[in-house]
Design a protein around this motif. Structure first.
Motif, PDB file in Angstrom:
ATOM      1  N   LEU A 242       2.713  -2.289   6.726  1.00 16.49           N
ATOM      2  CA  LEU A 242       3.874  -3.173   6.631  1.00 16.49           C
ATOM      3  C   LEU A 242       3.539  -4.594   7.053  1.00 16.49           C
ATOM      4  N   ALA A 243       2.540  -4.744   7.916  1.00 14.33           N
ATOM      5  CA  ALA A 243       2.137  -6.084   8.350  1.00 14.33           C
ATOM      6  C   ALA A 243       1.377  -6.820   7.257  1.00 14.33           C
ATOM      7  N   MET A 244       0.726  -6.076   6.358  1.00  9.44           N
ATOM      8  CA  MET A 244       0.039  -6.694   5.225  1.00  9.44           C
ATOM      9  C   MET A 244       1.062  -7.065   4.151  1.00  9.44           C
ATOM     10  N   ASN A 245       0.763  -8.106   3.389  1.00  7.32           N
ATOM     11  CA  ASN A 245       1.676  -8.577   2.349  1.00  7.32           C
ATOM     12  C   ASN A 245       0.949  -8.755   1.025  1.00  7.32           C
ATOM     13  N   ASP A 246       1.697  -8.562  -0.057  1.00  2.00           N
ATOM     14  CA  ASP A 246       1.257  -8.953  -1.399  1.00  2.00           C
ATOM     15  C   ASP A 246       0.009  -8.234  -1.877  1.00  2.00           C
ATOM     16  N   TYR A 247      -0.237  -7.024  -1.397  1.00  2.00           N
ATOM     17  CA  TYR A 247      -1.322  -6.239  -1.982  1.00  2.00           C
ATOM     18  C   TYR A 247      -0.771  -5.448  -3.161  1.00  2.00           C
ATOM     19  N   THR A 248      -1.673  -4.982  -4.023  1.00  2.00           N
ATOM     20  CA  THR A 248      -1.253  -4.373  -5.277  1.00  2.00           C
ATOM     21  C   THR A 248      -0.733  -2.962  -5.088  1.00  2.00           C
ATOM     22  N   GLY A 249      -1.380  -2.186  -4.223  1.00  2.00           N
ATOM     23  CA  GLY A 249      -0.961  -0.802  -4.069  1.00  2.00           C
ATOM     24  C   GLY A 249      -1.701  -0.086  -2.970  1.00  2.00           C
ATOM     25  N   ILE A 250      -1.481   1.230  -2.921  1.00  2.00           N
ATOM     26  CA  ILE A 250      -2.185   2.079  -1.974  1.00  2.00           C
ATOM     27  C   ILE A 250      -2.737   3.285  -2.732  1.00  2.00           C
ATOM     28  N   GLU A 251      -3.760   3.874  -2.173  1.00  2.00           N
ATOM     29  CA  GLU A 251      -4.362   5.065  -2.771  1.00  2.00           C
ATOM     30  C   GLU A 251      -3.591   6.286  -2.287  1.00  2.00           C
ATOM     31  N   VAL A 252      -2.820   6.895  -3.177  1.00  2.00           N
ATOM     32  CA  VAL A 252      -2.004   8.045  -2.773  1.00  2.00           C
ATOM     33  C   VAL A 252      -2.702   9.369  -3.016  1.00  2.00           C
ATOM     34  N   ILE A 253      -3.720   9.370  -3.899  1.00  2.00           N
ATOM     35  CA  ILE A 253      -4.550  10.559  -4.068  1.00  2.00           C
ATOM     36  C   ILE A 253      -6.009  10.129  -4.017  1.00  2.00           C
ATOM     37  N   ASN A 254      -6.742  10.674  -3.062  1.00  2.00           N
ATOM     38  CA  ASN A 254      -8.173  10.429  -2.938  1.00  2.00           C
ATOM     39  C   ASN A 254      -8.903  11.703  -3.332  1.00  2.00           C
ATOM     40  N   GLY A 255      -9.916  11.576  -4.171  1.00  2.00           N
ATOM     41  CA  GLY A 255     -10.553  12.730  -4.784  1.00  2.00           C
ATOM     42  C   GLY A 255     -11.320  13.641  -3.856  1.00  2.00           C
ATOM     43  N   GLU A 256     -11.484  13.272  -2.578  1.00  2.00           N
ATOM     44  CA  GLU A 256     -12.143  14.205  -1.688  1.00  2.00           C
ATOM     45  C   GLU A 256     -11.345  15.494  -1.545  1.00  2.00           C
ATOM     46  N   GLY A 257     -10.034  15.411  -1.788  1.00  2.00           N
ATOM     47  CA  GLY A 257      -9.275  16.611  -2.085  1.00  2.00           C
ATOM     48  C   GLY A 257      -8.631  17.357  -0.941  1.00  2.00           C
ATOM     49  N   ASN A 258      -8.720  16.867   0.293  1.00  2.00           N
ATOM     50  CA  ASN A 258      -8.063  17.541   1.405  1.00  2.00           C
ATOM     51  C   ASN A 258      -6.624  17.046   1.501  1.00  2.00           C
ATOM     52  N   PRO A 259      -5.633  17.898   1.255  1.00  2.00           N
ATOM     53  CA  PRO A 259      -4.252  17.408   1.228  1.00  2.00           C
ATOM     54  C   PRO A 259      -3.777  16.870   2.568  1.00  2.00           C
TER      55      PRO A 259
END
Length: 298
Positions: free
Chosen positions: A136-153
């Motif tokens: 929340l302190a960061m601003n104006d970034y494009t997105g976040i990685e919601v699924i990372n392929g290492e695969g541990n939920p």
């Protein structure tokens, strides 16, 4: 009641293209494969980024992938950030030492140049994760990685952080990526982008507009809106039509708006107007999934 207006990033003409940006070579200390091998492993992709740790790997040599991107994973021991299509000047006086100010400076330089900035593996709690306060302190970034392929939920899925940001009225897109380092991590999660054509500029324009979804092996044919209704059309074929699908629509604060299952090819939802946003999670029998960007309700 006021007319419901839905912001639909998929309301455009284009072609669906497959690719990812979070991939490493032996130019990362933890990478196991040289660039030419990574090209062959992802040879059927439409686009590919190479994002070595604290190093910009130049694309060179033969490849069948039409569009490739230079990228950089800023790799403090505390937080990691993916910069896609950064200017080479970003390496001048470069440091990966983490502070909000330093990471913001790097993010802004990349996005001003026309690239994208993505906060990666934010739930990797054993190391290099992003507390929601820092996101929340960061601003104006494009997105976040919601699924990372290492695969541990427990560590590599971050829909909770995404909903928290969206519910705080941050317009950030959800990305999928392999975070490829070694054999077995390739082609687990990717992005399907609806772009006008397969060029670097066209793909970046579509991605920054949210005209893409994340896939782990399933997908959407189209996502349409008419009036206050959103229709998610699923991929269809003789084989897919025989399989069960499980569809969940999610809104503000991660609230479940609607769920259904069956041998279905589309799902329609009539918006009330107070959802904030609507995003879809569609699973194919067997677990392969597709995850839309949020459609914001105005």
């Amino acid at each position: 009641m006021d007319r419901i207006v839905i912001s639909n990033p998929y309301d455009k003409q284009g072609i669906w293209l497959k690719g990812s940006f979070h991939n490493h070579t032996t130019n990362s200390a933890c990478g196991s494969q040289p660039l030419e091998t990574v090209y062959r492993m992802y040879g059927q992709y439409d686009f590919l980024g190479i994002s070595d740790h604290d190093f910009i790997t130049a694309h060179e040599g033969e490849r069948s992938i039409p569009s490739v991107y230079e990228a950089l994973e800023v790799s403090s021991p505390l937080r990691h950030m993916l910069l896609i299509n950064p200017p080479r000047s970003i390496m001048d006086d470069y440091s990966n030492a983490f502070s909000i100010e330093r990471y913001q400076q790097l993010s802004d330089l990349c996005t001003r140049y026309g690239g994208m900035s993505v906060l990666v593996h934010p739930n990797r709690y054993y190391s290099q994760f992003w507390p929601i306060e820092d996101m929340l302190a960061m601003n104006d970034y494009t997105g976040i990685e919601v699924i990372n392929g290492e695969g541990n939920p427990e560590y590599d899925i971050a829909f909770d952080k995404w909903d928290a940001l969206l519910s705080a009225e941050r317009k950030v897109w959800g990305f999928g990526g392999d975070d490829f380092h070694v054999y077995g991590q390739e082609k687990r999660a990717w992005n399907m982008v609806l772009a006008e054509q397969n060029t670097n500029a066209s793909i970046l324009t579509a991605m920054k507009a949210g005209s893409f979804y994340i896939s782990t092996g399933y997908g959407f044919k189209s996502i349409r809106t008419e009036g206050g209704t959103i229709t998610f059309n699923l991929l269809s074929s003789e084989g897919l039509d025989r399989m069960y699908k499980y569809i969940t629509l999610i809104g503000r604060d991660g609230n479940i708006l609607y769920e259904t299952s069956g041998r279905i090819n589309s799902v329609s939802y009539n918006c009330r107007g107070d959802e904030g946003y609507v995003r879809a999670a569609a699973y194919l029998e067997g677990g392969f999934g597709a995850f839309s960007q949020p459609l914001f309700i105005v």
